[in-house]
Design a protein around this motif. Sequence first.
Motif, PDB file in Angstrom:
ATOM      1  N   ASN A 181       0.824  -1.210   0.000  1.00 46.77           N
ATOM      2  CA  ASN A 181       0.000   0.000   0.000  1.00 46.77           C
ATOM      3  C   ASN A 181       0.858   1.259   0.000  1.00 46.77           C
ATOM      4  OD1 ASN A 181      -2.182  -1.649   0.046  1.00 46.77           O
ATOM      5  ND2 ASN A 181      -2.686  -1.320   2.195  1.00 46.77           N
ATOM      6  N   MET A 184       2.370   1.760  -3.437  1.00 44.87           N
ATOM      7  CA  MET A 184       1.363   2.214  -4.394  1.00 44.87           C
ATOM      8  C   MET A 184       0.998   3.681  -4.155  1.00 44.87           C
ATOM      9  SD  MET A 184       0.613   0.154  -6.701  1.00 44.87           S
ATOM     10  CE  MET A 184       0.396  -1.505  -7.242  1.00 44.87           C
ATOM     11  N   ASN A 185       1.149   4.130  -2.914  1.00 46.63           N
ATOM     12  CA  ASN A 185       0.856   5.534  -2.611  1.00 46.63           C
ATOM     13  C   ASN A 185       1.805   6.492  -3.308  1.00 46.63           C
ATOM     14  OD1 ASN A 185      -1.420   6.151  -1.204  1.00 46.63           O
ATOM     15  ND2 ASN A 185      -0.575   5.525   0.768  1.00 46.63           N
ATOM     16  N   THR A 186       2.978   5.974  -3.728  1.00 47.88           N
ATOM     17  CA  THR A 186       3.961   6.840  -4.385  1.00 47.88           C
ATOM     18  C   THR A 186       3.628   7.050  -5.871  1.00 47.88           C
ATOM     19  OG1 THR A 186       5.357   4.958  -4.918  1.00 47.88           O
ATOM     20  CG2 THR A 186       5.838   6.090  -2.859  1.00 47.88           C
ATOM     21  N   VAL A 187       2.698   6.260  -6.399  1.00 51.58           N
ATOM     22  CA  VAL A 187       2.339   6.389  -7.827  1.00 51.58           C
ATOM     23  C   VAL A 187       1.554   7.685  -8.030  1.00 51.58           C
ATOM     24  CG1 VAL A 187       1.064   5.295  -9.732  1.00 51.58           C
ATOM     25  CG2 VAL A 187       2.241   3.874  -8.062  1.00 51.58           C
ATOM     26  N   PRO A 188       1.857   8.467  -9.075  1.00 55.01           N
ATOM     27  CA  PRO A 188       1.106   9.712  -9.313  1.00 55.01           C
ATOM     28  C   PRO A 188      -0.389   9.439  -9.503  1.00 55.01           C
ATOM     29  CG  PRO A 188       2.983   9.547 -10.804  1.00 55.01           C
ATOM     30  CD  PRO A 188       2.899   8.246 -10.082  1.00 55.01           C
ATOM     31  N   ASN A 189      -1.207  10.445  -9.147  1.00 50.58           N
ATOM     32  CA  ASN A 189      -2.669  10.304  -9.211  1.00 50.58           C
ATOM     33  C   ASN A 189      -3.155   9.759 -10.551  1.00 50.58           C
ATOM     34  OD1 ASN A 189      -3.172  11.145  -6.656  1.00 50.58           O
ATOM     35  ND2 ASN A 189      -3.554  13.276  -7.186  1.00 50.58           N
ATOM     36  N   PHE A 192      -2.533   6.018 -10.820  1.00 48.45           N
ATOM     37  CA  PHE A 192      -2.776   5.270  -9.589  1.00 48.45           C
ATOM     38  C   PHE A 192      -3.673   4.052  -9.823  1.00 48.45           C
ATOM     39  CE2 PHE A 192      -5.988   5.037  -6.131  1.00 48.45           C
ATOM     40  CZ  PHE A 192      -5.203   4.425  -5.181  1.00 48.45           C
ATOM     41  N   GLU A 193      -4.811   4.268 -10.468  1.00 47.92           N
ATOM     42  CA  GLU A 193      -5.741   3.154 -10.689  1.00 47.92           C
ATOM     43  C   GLU A 193      -5.168   2.150 -11.681  1.00 47.92           C
ATOM     44  OE1 GLU A 193     -10.115   3.541  -9.768  1.00 47.92           O
ATOM     45  OE2 GLU A 193      -9.807   5.140 -11.211  1.00 47.92           O
ATOM     46  N   TRP A 196      -2.681  -0.117  -9.878  1.00 48.25           N
ATOM     47  CA  TRP A 196      -3.358  -1.143  -9.077  1.00 48.25           C
ATOM     48  C   TRP A 196      -3.936  -2.222  -9.970  1.00 48.25           C
ATOM     49  CZ3 TRP A 196      -3.466  -2.841  -4.302  1.00 48.25           C
ATOM     50  CH2 TRP A 196      -3.046  -2.008  -3.270  1.00 48.25           C
ATOM     51  N   HIS A 197      -4.489  -1.785 -11.089  1.00 45.49           N
ATOM     52  CA  HIS A 197      -5.115  -2.716 -12.017  1.00 45.49           C
ATOM     53  C   HIS A 197      -4.089  -3.736 -12.521  1.00 45.49           C
ATOM     54  CE1 HIS A 197      -8.517  -3.602 -14.653  1.00 45.49           C
ATOM     55  NE2 HIS A 197      -7.599  -3.955 -15.524  1.00 45.49           N
ATOM     56  N   PHE A 200      -2.723  -6.014  -9.700  1.00 45.34           N
ATOM     57  CA  PHE A 200      -3.715  -7.011  -9.309  1.00 45.34           C
ATOM     58  C   PHE A 200      -3.707  -8.195 -10.270  1.00 45.34           C
ATOM     59  CE2 PHE A 200      -8.468  -7.969  -9.006  1.00 45.34           C
ATOM     60  CZ  PHE A 200      -8.305  -8.759  -7.897  1.00 45.34           C
ATOM     61  N   SER A 353      -4.253  15.925 -17.486  1.00 47.57           N
ATOM     62  CA  SER A 353      -4.440  15.658 -16.063  1.00 47.57           C
ATOM     63  C   SER A 353      -5.337  16.694 -15.411  1.00 47.57           C
ATOM     64  CB  SER A 353      -3.107  15.703 -15.353  1.00 47.57           C
ATOM     65  OG  SER A 353      -2.217  14.867 -15.973  1.00 47.57           O
TER      66      SER A 353
ATOM     67  N   GLN B  52      -6.806   3.664   0.351  1.00 52.53           N
ATOM     68  CA  GLN B  52      -5.786   4.587  -0.142  1.00 52.53           C
ATOM     69  C   GLN B  52      -6.310   6.026  -0.077  1.00 52.53           C
ATOM     70  OE1 GLN B  52      -2.642   3.240  -2.133  1.00 52.53           O
ATOM     71  NE2 GLN B  52      -3.179   1.867  -0.460  1.00 52.53           N
ATOM     72  N   ARG B  54      -5.783   9.867  -1.051  1.00 52.71           N
ATOM     73  CA  ARG B  54      -5.040  10.643  -2.055  1.00 52.71           C
ATOM     74  C   ARG B  54      -5.581  12.072  -2.131  1.00 52.71           C
ATOM     75  NH1 ARG B  54      -1.824   7.029  -4.684  1.00 52.71           N
ATOM     76  NH2 ARG B  54      -1.063   8.626  -6.070  1.00 52.71           N
ATOM     77  N   TYR B  56      -6.102  15.612  -4.331  1.00 53.19           N
ATOM     78  CA  TYR B  56      -6.251  16.120  -5.701  1.00 53.19           C
ATOM     79  C   TYR B  56      -6.389  17.640  -5.645  1.00 53.19           C
ATOM     80  CZ  TYR B  56      -6.973  11.380  -7.397  1.00 53.19           C
ATOM     81  OH  TYR B  56      -6.791  10.062  -7.719  1.00 53.19           O
ATOM     82  N   GLU B  60      -8.132  18.903 -10.966  1.00 52.99           N
ATOM     83  CA  GLU B  60      -7.377  17.707 -11.353  1.00 52.99           C
ATOM     84  C   GLU B  60      -8.328  16.554 -11.675  1.00 52.99           C
ATOM     85  OE1 GLU B  60      -3.610  14.962  -9.873  1.00 52.99           O
ATOM     86  OE2 GLU B  60      -4.417  16.452  -8.501  1.00 52.99           O
ATOM     87  N   VAL B  61      -7.987  15.831 -12.748  1.00 52.02           N
ATOM     88  CA  VAL B  61      -8.830  14.712 -13.177  1.00 52.02           C
ATOM     89  C   VAL B  61      -8.636  13.533 -12.227  1.00 52.02           C
ATOM     90  CG1 VAL B  61      -9.189  13.020 -15.022  1.00 52.02           C
ATOM     91  CG2 VAL B  61      -8.848  15.412 -15.595  1.00 52.02           C
ATOM     92  N   LEU B  68      -9.555   2.492 -16.948  1.00 51.28           N
ATOM     93  CA  LEU B  68      -9.763   1.254 -16.188  1.00 51.28           C
ATOM     94  C   LEU B  68      -9.995   1.624 -14.729  1.00 51.28           C
ATOM     95  CD1 LEU B  68      -6.867  -0.874 -17.686  1.00 51.28           C
ATOM     96  CD2 LEU B  68      -9.283  -1.316 -18.001  1.00 51.28           C
ATOM     97  N   ILE B  70     -10.707   0.661 -10.658  1.00 56.17           N
ATOM     98  CA  ILE B  70     -10.311  -0.425  -9.755  1.00 56.17           C
ATOM     99  C   ILE B  70     -11.000  -0.319  -8.396  1.00 56.17           C
ATOM    100  CG2 ILE B  70      -8.220   0.713  -8.881  1.00 56.17           C
ATOM    101  CD1 ILE B  70      -8.107  -2.893  -9.881  1.00 56.17           C
ATOM    102  N   LEU B 125     -10.462  -0.358  -2.826  1.00 59.36           N
ATOM    103  CA  LEU B 125     -10.154  -1.015  -4.097  1.00 59.36           C
ATOM    104  C   LEU B 125     -10.601  -2.476  -4.167  1.00 59.36           C
ATOM    105  CD1 LEU B 125      -6.548   0.410  -4.336  1.00 59.36           C
ATOM    106  CD2 LEU B 125      -8.584   1.345  -5.390  1.00 59.36           C
ATOM    107  N   PRO B 127      -8.952  -5.196  -5.161  1.00 56.03           N
ATOM    108  CA  PRO B 127      -8.068  -6.187  -4.525  1.00 56.03           C
ATOM    109  C   PRO B 127      -8.331  -6.316  -3.025  1.00 56.03           C
ATOM    110  CG  PRO B 127      -6.802  -4.750  -5.947  1.00 56.03           C
ATOM    111  CD  PRO B 127      -8.191  -4.209  -5.926  1.00 56.03           C
TER     112      PRO B 127
END
Lengths: 355, 170
Positions: A181, A184-189, A192-193, A196-197, A200, A353, B52, B54, B56, B60-61, B68, B70, B125, B127
């Motif tokens: 977790n 994964m929090n370090t991934v840019p917004n 992010f999904e 995870w996709h 998974f 973005s 999680q 986060r 924004y 921001e989108v 996709l 999740i 999520l 998972p």
Amino acid sequence: MSFNIYQLFDNRLLRTLVVFGCLVLCVWMLAWLLKPVLLPIIISLVLYALFKPWVNRMVRGGRTRSSAALMVLITIVGINGSLLAVLVPEVMTSLSTLSPRVQRLALIGEDLFAAFSSFAERLQLPFETSQWLTSVKGRLVSLDIESILASGNTVLGVLANLILVPFLTFFIVRDYPKFRNRLMNTVPNKYFELAWHIYFRVIRQLQSYVRGLLIQLTIMALISALGFWLTGFSSPLTLGILVGLFGIIPWLGPLLGTIPPLLQILSTTEPQLIQIIYIFVVIGIAYFIDNMFVVPLFIANVVSLHPLFVIIGVIIFGGLFGVAGMVLAIPAIVVVKLLITGLYQGLAIQTGSYR
Amino acid sequence: MQEVGLVQHPFWHNLFRRSVTLESTIADLWLNTALFDRIARRHCETMVPNMQLRQYGKGEVIFNQGDLGIGVVMILSGSVSISSNGNQLALLSKGDFFGEVALVSDEPRTADAFADQDSELVFFLRPHLIELLEQHPPIASQLMLNLARVLASRLRASNDMLNRTPDSEL
């Protein structure tokens, strides 16, 4: 007309390949940094995949994750201890009985090479047979039990891994979701999904593959051991386990599995043809059952790869990383396939973005 | 002299009072949604550390139509605009959730979502839902039942909207 480099990234395939390349580079650097402990980490992750259903059952039964991890630690230490107590004496006995036989094989080999050398000299072939002879003799002698025990570093390395792996597995079982977790929090917004996709899909297939592979190898080892026991081979359990272990290597596994029993037969005073036939029959039956029943049940649904991809992948990974590369070829191809398809699918949208 | 309106508690009250942490705030917000109906607080609190959080920025989108998906998203602070083909469908604020279809399906997102103000969002999520199914099936089953109810009510609302729309506009 000016050229803008960012226009290159409008191409979906190119963008996929760039992101994939960056990911491979990151993994490569991480593997390089962790090189001294990479093998125990990989073994611990494999053990985590194997023990995960049991951990889930314990958590479902009301145990905390820490106590479930402790149970896994105790189990692994117990298995290690049992293996050391039961298998090591048998392997030592096998090796010590094999040792004089290996010397005899070396003498046979020496005679054969001498004959070949004189034949090559007579035909004036450009082979330096004396060099071959020295190298092959050296390799055979290194199979001697004293030489194996003398290589203290190997023994120490194996012992260190035997101690390290249970503890690493304990921490992975206990804290893996937290680490995941946080990472994964370090991934840019924006990604992010998608991250995870892909994670998974990859992790689900890898875990199923590892569990399927272990079941496959265990069944193969048991069938081979039973076959060798019925046909009167000495140390059938060791031979069966070796067939199972070689089974990890795709395509080459069956061939390598025949070597230990063949060595056993060839080193007897009177090798019989029927025993050599038995070896191929036993391993043939094991692989027939494997391909007909075990693979369709446990592996085929997980890894839907074309055989051609598997052969090419095994050759490439084998060429790059040796035996370890061959073992890791199939899971690596699965990960590469899922990463590329996931990125290609996920990086399709061209919008920005911000609104 | 005791001030009027200020309730004096005994000193041991604080020992047993639940501290208001971020995790308990998130749990409170989830428990007020239809998705976590009939789920005990202690179970919800065990799920929150896996969620999680986060941030924004304004505009921001969060996701685009076709991305996709999740998981389901809950607004912890700020507001989020949901739109489709340029038409705003909803403006959601603190405690609202959206994108729940992604909890059960691999299908692409059906609308665009972007932060209308600086916002903090909590993602639950798929998972984690699957882990919950493996580890605590009764809780996960209740959650799935709630999810089915939420999706059914959204479907009903869409049908009602379609029925109210004159044929000429379809």
